[in-house]
Motif scaffolding. Structure first.
Motif, mmCIF file in Angstrom:
data_model
loop_
_atom_site.group_PDB
_atom_site.id
_atom_site.type_symbol
_atom_site.label_atom_id
_atom_site.label_comp_id
_atom_site.label_asym_id
_atom_site.label_seq_id
_atom_site.Cartn_x
_atom_site.Cartn_y
_atom_site.Cartn_z
ATOM 1 N N ARG A 1 4.092 -4.373 7.910
ATOM 2 C CA ARG A 1 4.987 -3.433 7.239
ATOM 3 C C ARG A 1 6.062 -4.220 6.511
ATOM 4 O O ARG A 1 6.639 -5.156 7.049
ATOM 5 C CB ARG A 1 5.592 -2.494 8.293
ATOM 6 N N GLY B 1 -1.832 -4.286 -6.981
ATOM 7 C CA GLY B 1 -1.870 -2.911 -6.463
ATOM 8 C C GLY B 1 -3.024 -2.651 -5.510
ATOM 9 O O GLY B 1 -3.527 -1.529 -5.431
ATOM 10 N N THR B 2 -3.444 -3.666 -4.764
ATOM 11 C CA THR B 2 -4.532 -3.496 -3.795
ATOM 12 C C THR B 2 -4.040 -2.636 -2.623
ATOM 13 O O THR B 2 -3.011 -2.938 -2.020
ATOM 14 C CB THR B 2 -4.979 -4.866 -3.234
ATOM 15 N N LYS B 3 -4.774 -1.591 -2.312
ATOM 16 C CA LYS B 3 -4.364 -0.698 -1.221
ATOM 17 C C LYS B 3 -4.874 -1.221 0.130
ATOM 18 O O LYS B 3 -5.811 -2.003 0.189
ATOM 19 C CB LYS B 3 -4.946 0.707 -1.449
ATOM 20 N N GLY B 4 -4.195 -0.807 1.184
ATOM 21 C CA GLY B 4 -4.699 -1.069 2.532
ATOM 22 C C GLY B 4 -4.335 -2.429 3.101
ATOM 23 O O GLY B 4 -4.795 -2.783 4.182
ATOM 24 N N VAL B 5 -3.511 -3.209 2.398
ATOM 25 C CA VAL B 5 -3.138 -4.539 2.913
ATOM 26 C C VAL B 5 -1.831 -4.457 3.707
ATOM 27 O O VAL B 5 -1.695 -5.064 4.755
ATOM 28 C CB VAL B 5 -3.028 -5.567 1.762
ATOM 29 N N ASP C 1 6.814 0.593 4.652
ATOM 30 C CA ASP C 1 7.628 1.512 5.441
ATOM 31 C C ASP C 1 8.378 0.799 6.561
ATOM 32 O O ASP C 1 8.651 1.384 7.615
ATOM 33 C CB ASP C 1 6.734 2.622 6.021
ATOM 34 N N LYS D 1 10.710 -2.261 0.843
ATOM 35 C CA LYS D 1 10.807 -2.285 -0.610
ATOM 36 C C LYS D 1 12.273 -2.288 -1.029
ATOM 37 O O LYS D 1 13.063 -1.489 -0.513
ATOM 38 C CB LYS D 1 10.096 -1.061 -1.182
ATOM 39 N N ALA E 1 -1.711 -8.653 -3.292
ATOM 40 C CA ALA E 1 -1.919 -7.230 -3.026
ATOM 41 C C ALA E 1 -0.878 -6.396 -3.774
ATOM 42 O O ALA E 1 -1.194 -5.356 -4.366
ATOM 43 C CB ALA E 1 -1.852 -6.963 -1.531
ATOM 44 N N HIS E 2 0.370 -6.879 -3.777
ATOM 45 C CA HIS E 2 1.439 -6.160 -4.474
ATOM 46 C C HIS E 2 1.224 -6.222 -5.986
ATOM 47 O O HIS E 2 1.279 -5.202 -6.680
ATOM 48 C CB HIS E 2 2.785 -6.782 -4.092
ATOM 49 N N THR F 1 1.890 -1.710 4.468
ATOM 50 C CA THR F 1 2.578 -0.451 4.196
ATOM 51 C C THR F 1 4.040 -0.785 3.922
ATOM 52 O O THR F 1 4.604 -1.692 4.539
ATOM 53 C CB THR F 1 2.483 0.524 5.392
#
Ligand code: C2O
Length: 562
Positions: free
Chosen positions: A438, A403-407, A411, A441, A399-400, A409
């Motif tokens: 979550r 760049g797959t979204k929604g997997v 934060d 980064k 996913a990272h 966050t």
């Protein structure tokens, strides 16, 4: 080289010898292994059951490599469970694809499929281990990894005569996956194990164990290197040998300043290399392993034993009993951990980060969330900064990378939502945790300090924390609450122990530092399987660096699909 006394798998040991001999002359080599995930019937404690194994072996085969080697391990899954294998402690520089935790760096290998873990072993030497990294399958799917120093590089201690791997484990009479499932349905801790094991064997203090006793033969006057791995699921273990001191020389594949001790402590995930001199009256001496537990939680407190046997002594001689610290001997543990120091020699320096770019403070807590189908209407959970980690449906690394979204966050908070008296009286109200996938980064090459703080939510307890993709330095530890203004002054920034798994003391804290120079998605979790399953885990996303050799490698073509 490894020579086994009474190995349970002499034929395979011989094969490995031949294998090693072929490569002994060359520099960096490619080592290949085939791991067949197979179900096999075994019996211990008078109970037979089917277990998941690698190549029918329990514990599984030892992987022998030399520093600098490339390793190709093809895993073929013939079992009914999805599988993934983690090479615990190998740094996998830029190469998270070979790290192994299911849904973090890969999707699992499905029944009937194969995946080749392809990695280099660089800048590390010593004892590590491999294990299944999905469900509770590592109970039986595990084995040692021996990384020999590069050709021509001696150990920084006297060359031992021979060496032996000692893999400590945990045995349940019932099917471990059934036990895990049942615990999840009830929302309660599942049944504890029925025995501990030494190289897969509980020893003569248990019923039906005559042929399930591990024995190691020694010659008087010789020195042996024991490579000890704690592969148990949920128990920190003391280990001792009757009448024989041990000299600790390495932990988690990092050399230490040598020190002598009667007992060692190894937490799940950790390894310890010790030298043992066969310098006593020739006889038979028990080796013993038993849990350390200084918190009010139930634990399988039975002692596993094996035998150190001087050559020529008949099996009829009663072995001498080993002295282990009391199960709750916190003082022994604190002083033992104090003695663990990096070797920090010119050849093996301790490159401790002296300045910190990023300060993290994570609280470790137990919790309770509503669960209408569970026995008490609640489910026991665990959390970091009050977040119980939810496993994604696809690998976080993919996913990272894509760049797959929604997997997930990015934060994950650097501190708990609200400060409180972490280690005061037990807290039994407001035990609800928040749930999420979550991650935190981290900028490439930044220096990170992470303080892990145990709390008295439900109960204090010690937690062995493991970080994938890195070693870290254990710069400080203490009992009670961490004081940011006061405690850092007492840090050891000269020769702190460097490792990949560290015990956070019961009702205390531990501070670790590392340089985030390995881009990728790296799992961090409590290595008590019970707590991992309850959500005591998170992941760091370490960003790519600017250089061409500072980015995540492209995924291999055979990476398993979800
Ligand atoms: Cu040995 Cu993520 O674990």
């Amino acid at each position: 080289m490894s020579v086994h006394g009474k190995s349970s798998f002499p034929r395979i040991t011989l094969l490995l010898f031949g294998f090693l001999a072929c490569f002994a002359a060359s520099e960096a080599a490619t080592k290949k292994y085939q791991f067949d995930i197979q179900v096999k019937n075994v019996s211990r404690l008078c109970h037979a059951k089917a277990i998941v194994t690698v190549n029918g072996m329990y514990p599984g085969p030892t992987v022998y490599v030399r520093e600098g080697d490339r390793v190709l391990i093809n895993v073929t899954n013939h079992a009914q469970y999805n599988m993934s294998i983690h090479w615990h402690g190998l740094k996998q520089y830029r190469n998270g694809w070979a790290d192994g935790p299911a849904y973090i760096t890969q999707c699992p290998i499905q029944t009937g499929n194969s995946y080749t873990y392809d990695f280099n072993v660089t800048g590390q030497r010593g004892t590590l281990w491999w294990h299944a990294h999905i469900l509770w399958l590592r109970a039986t799917v595990h084995g040692a990894i021996v990384v020999m120093p590069a050709q021509g590089t001696p150990f920084p201690f006297p060359q031992p005569y021979r060496e032996q791997t000692i893999v400590l484990g945990e045995w349940w009479n019932a099917d471990v996956e059934e036990i895990e499932k049942r615990g999840n349905q009830l929302g309660l801790p599942p049944n504890m194990s029925d025995a501990h094991t030494i190289n897969g064997k509980p020893g003569p203090l248990f019923p039906c164990s005559e042929k399930h006793t591990f024995a190691m033969e020694v010659e008087p006057g010789k020195t042996y290197l024991l490579r000890i791995v704690n592969a148990a699921l949920n128990d920190e273990l003391f280990f001792a040998i009757a009448g024989h001191n041990m000299t600790v020389v390495e932990v988690d594949a990092v050399y230490t300043k040598p020190f002598a001790t009667e007992s060692i402590l190894v937490a799940p995930g950790q390894t310890t290399n010790v030298l043992v001199q066969a310098n006593r009256v020739p006889g038979r001496y028990f080796m013993a392993a038993r849990p350390f537990i200084d918190a009010p939680v139930p634990v399988d407190n039975k002692t596993a034993t094996a035998i150190l046997q001087y050559i020529g002594i008949p099996n009829t001689v009663m072995p001498a009993l080993a002295q282990l610290p009391a199960p709750n001997d916190t003082a022994f543990v604190l002083s033992y951990n104090q003695k663990l120091r990096s070797l920090n020699s010119p050849q093996f320096p301790a490159n401790v980060p002296l300045n910190v770019d990023r300060n993290l403070f994570y609280t470790i807590g137990l919790g309770m969330n509503p669960c209408p189908t569970c026995v008490n209407g609640t489910r026991v959970l665990a959390s970091l900064n009050n977040i119980s980690f939810v496993m994604p449906q696809v690998g976080l690394l993919q996913a990272h990378y894509f760049g797959t979204k929604g997997v997930f966050t990015a934060d994950f908070p650097d501190k708990p939502p609200t400060p409180f008296n972490y280690t005061g009286a037990p807290l039994t109200a407001n035990l609800k945790t928040s749930q999420g996938t979550r991650v935190s980064k981290i900028a490439f090459n930044s220096t990170v300090e992470l303080v892990l703080q145990d709390t008295n939510l439900l109960t204090v307890e010690s937690h062995p924390f493991h970080l994938h993709g890195y070693n870290f330095f254990v710069v400080g530890t203490g009992v009670g609450n961490f004081h940011p203004a006061k405690d850092p002054a007492n840090y050891n920034l000269v020769d702190p122990v460097e490792r990949n798994t560290v015990g956070v003391p019961t009702g205390g804290w531990t501070a670790i530092r590392f340089r985030a120079d390995n881009p990728g998605v790296w799992f961090m979790h409590c290595h008590l399987e019970l707590h991992t399953g309850w959500g005591l885990k998170m992941a760091f996303v370490v960003e790519d660096g600017p250089g061409p050799d500072q980015t995540i490698l492209p995924p291999p073509a055979d990476l398993p699909p979800c």
